[in-house]
Design a protein around this motif. Structure first.
Motif, PDB file in Angstrom:
ATOM      1  N   VAL A 325       0.837  -1.205   0.000  1.00 27.34           N
ATOM      2  CA  VAL A 325       0.000   0.000   0.000  1.00 27.34           C
ATOM      3  C   VAL A 325       0.869   1.251   0.000  1.00 27.34           C
ATOM      4  CG1 VAL A 325      -1.977  -1.095   1.110  1.00 27.34           C
ATOM      5  CG2 VAL A 325      -0.178  -0.082   2.520  1.00 27.34           C
ATOM      6  N   GLU A 352      -4.329  -2.956  -1.406  1.00 27.96           N
ATOM      7  CA  GLU A 352      -5.693  -2.446  -1.459  1.00 27.96           C
ATOM      8  C   GLU A 352      -6.206  -2.581  -2.887  1.00 27.96           C
ATOM      9  OE1 GLU A 352      -6.529   1.350   0.269  1.00 27.96           O
ATOM     10  OE2 GLU A 352      -5.668   0.804   2.213  1.00 27.96           O
ATOM     11  N   ARG A 411      -2.187   6.024   0.449  1.00 25.93           N
ATOM     12  CA  ARG A 411      -1.966   4.595   0.225  1.00 25.93           C
ATOM     13  C   ARG A 411      -2.279   4.282  -1.240  1.00 25.93           C
ATOM     14  NH1 ARG A 411      -2.415   1.631   5.283  1.00 25.93           N
ATOM     15  NH2 ARG A 411      -3.417  -0.145   4.268  1.00 25.93           N
TER      16      ARG A 411
END
Length: 456
Positions: A325, A352, A411
């Motif tokens: 991330v 993610e 992120r």
């Protein structure tokens, strides 16, 4: 002839000199000796209280508090003593008590930028972000080119969701300090600019050094973080797909943090190594007692060095839980991992999920995807802000090349197609690729990719 009072005065002067030279233990001894002769000396009481916090932090909170309060009782209007009272409370994370002390200091010295910066800092720590922003704005009014106020104001505005205003403050900081990689990164995050290949290493190290003491509690209890558990299950499942036993000779936990993954890996590996950018996180990992070796450093560089050392540093299991991330372009780290992996090694990691990625892209698969059978997700809409959400309906049904995006959270999110394409390009076979809820943010689920690669 030297009088008794003259001798005492010399002790105090020597203590101040030693204190300024950061010879704290010797300074403490001088202050204590002086106070035996002059127990109501406000400056010395204050200096000793401040020194105890400087030397031992919250460990000396009670005595430091008594000393500084005694100084304030002798000189109630002294703003410097009030600031030291704030520092004492701050060391014990008594944010609102610290804010009260700093507020008094600001009232006594309204043009003191240091007092306002102190007040803003603890207001932010107490989640009073609007009040913190007001203090940073006042500092900027007093000194428009203040070296840190624009950056700190931007951070508070970002937390309040005022991304456009935060971006303007990062621009102001970059005007003052054009070399600030942290400000440039956050400006890119808030303006949907994914040209930054990764979060600056210095920013990651600093952030997690500050986070280390309460990292586990915040991540597990507040964010309901379960990535280590579900990733370990994926590793075992992938091993079965590859007709391997769930035992490995040499494992590297990349971005090991405080070592949450360590106890899960320990029972399956003969030798367990860990690497992280944050020295304080590595200290926490060492306390777990399950790693055979730990190092502080950058992941790709560490792997490249290991590859140069040959077979002695070859890994048959590599793991990176919630690490990518902070990296957008995964090509360098996947290449470095391949160079140090044994034949048939597994590489398990999480990312993610890029908003808009195809739901069909995150499924268990058992072979390298070809252009004919891969669904590689298109980039997220540039107007999208916030964290990765789960795919819905026919979202992003038209796929092109795989992509990643830097989100306003700082992120990165990756599409399943990007992960598969980068794996294939670096000599890895994708054994497993699953969609899962990896944590929660403000009560909302954050979706991620759980991926296990096989060295071919």
């Amino acid at each position: 002839m030297t009088t008794a009072s003259g001798t005492a005065a010399e002790l105090y002067a020597q203590g101040v000199k030693l204190h300024k030279s950061r010879r704290l233990l010797e300074a403490q001894q001088c202050y204590r000796a002086f106070l035996k002769a002059e127990p109501a000396h406000a400056d010395c009481l204050h200096q000793l209280g401040a020194l105890l916090i400087q030397r031992d932090g919250a460990g000396q909170y009670n005595e430091a508090l008594l000393l500084v309060k005694a100084a304030i009782q002798l000189a109630p209007s002294n703003a410097r003593y009030r600031r030291s009272l704030g520092l004492v409370h701050e060391a014990a994370q008594q944010w609102l008590l610290a804010a009260d002390a700093y507020t008094y200091a600001v009232e006594k010295q309204p043009k003191s930028m240091q007092a306002r910066m102190d007040l803003a800092r603890v207001l932010k720590a107490a989640d009073r972000f609007g009040a913190a922003a007001d203090q940073y704005k006042e500092v900027i009014r007093l000194q428009p080119d203040h070296p840190t106020a624009h950056f700190k104001l931007a951070s508070v505005l970002k937390h309040l969701g005022r991304h456009k205003a935060a971006a303007e403050q990062y621009k102001e900081h970059l005007r003052i300090d054009p070399q600030s990689s942290s400000a440039a990164f956050w400006l890119a995050a808030l303006t949907h600019d994914s040209s930054a290949a990764a979060c600056p290493s210095s920013l990651v190290a600093r952030m997690f050094d500050q986070y280390a003491d309460h990292f586990d509690q915040h991540l597990v209890e507040q964010l309901q973080y379960k990535t280590p558990l579900v990733l370990m299950k994926c590793i075992q499942e992938a091993a079965a797909i590859a007709s391997q036993g769930a035992q490995w000779s040499c494992c590297i936990d990349l971005g090991c943090g405080t070592g949450l993954m360590g106890p899960l890996l320990r029972q399956h590996v003969q030798h367990l190594a860990g690497i992280d950018l944050s020295s304080k996180m590595v200290e926490k990992a060492r306390e777990r007692g399950c790693y055979d070796e730990l190092a502080v450093g950058e992941l790709a560089q560490y792997l490249e060095t290991a590859a140069q050392q040959g077979a002695d540093q070859a890994y048959d299991l590599l793991v990176a839980a919630d690490v990518f991330v902070y990296i957008g372009d995964l090509l360098p780290v996947l290449m470095a991992a391949a160079a140090t992996a044994t034949d048939r090694a597994l590489f398990a990691f999480s990312t993610e999920l890029l908003q808009g990625s195809s739901a069909a892209g995150s499924e268990q698969i058992s072979s390298v995807c070809s252009p004919a059978n891969c669904s590689i997700a298109a980039p997220a809409d540039s107007s999208t802000q916030g964290s990765s959400q789960g795919p819905t309906g026919d979202q992003a049904s038209t796929d092109a090349m795989g992509h990643y995006a830097l989100q306003a959270t700082g992120r990165y999110a990756h599409s399943p197609g990007y992960l598969r394409s980068m794996a294939a390009a670096t000599g890895w076979q994708t054994l497993l690729l699953k969609l899962a809820v990896i944590r929660f943010n403000a009560g909302k689920p954050i979706y991620g990719n759980l991926c296990v690669l096989h060295r071919c």
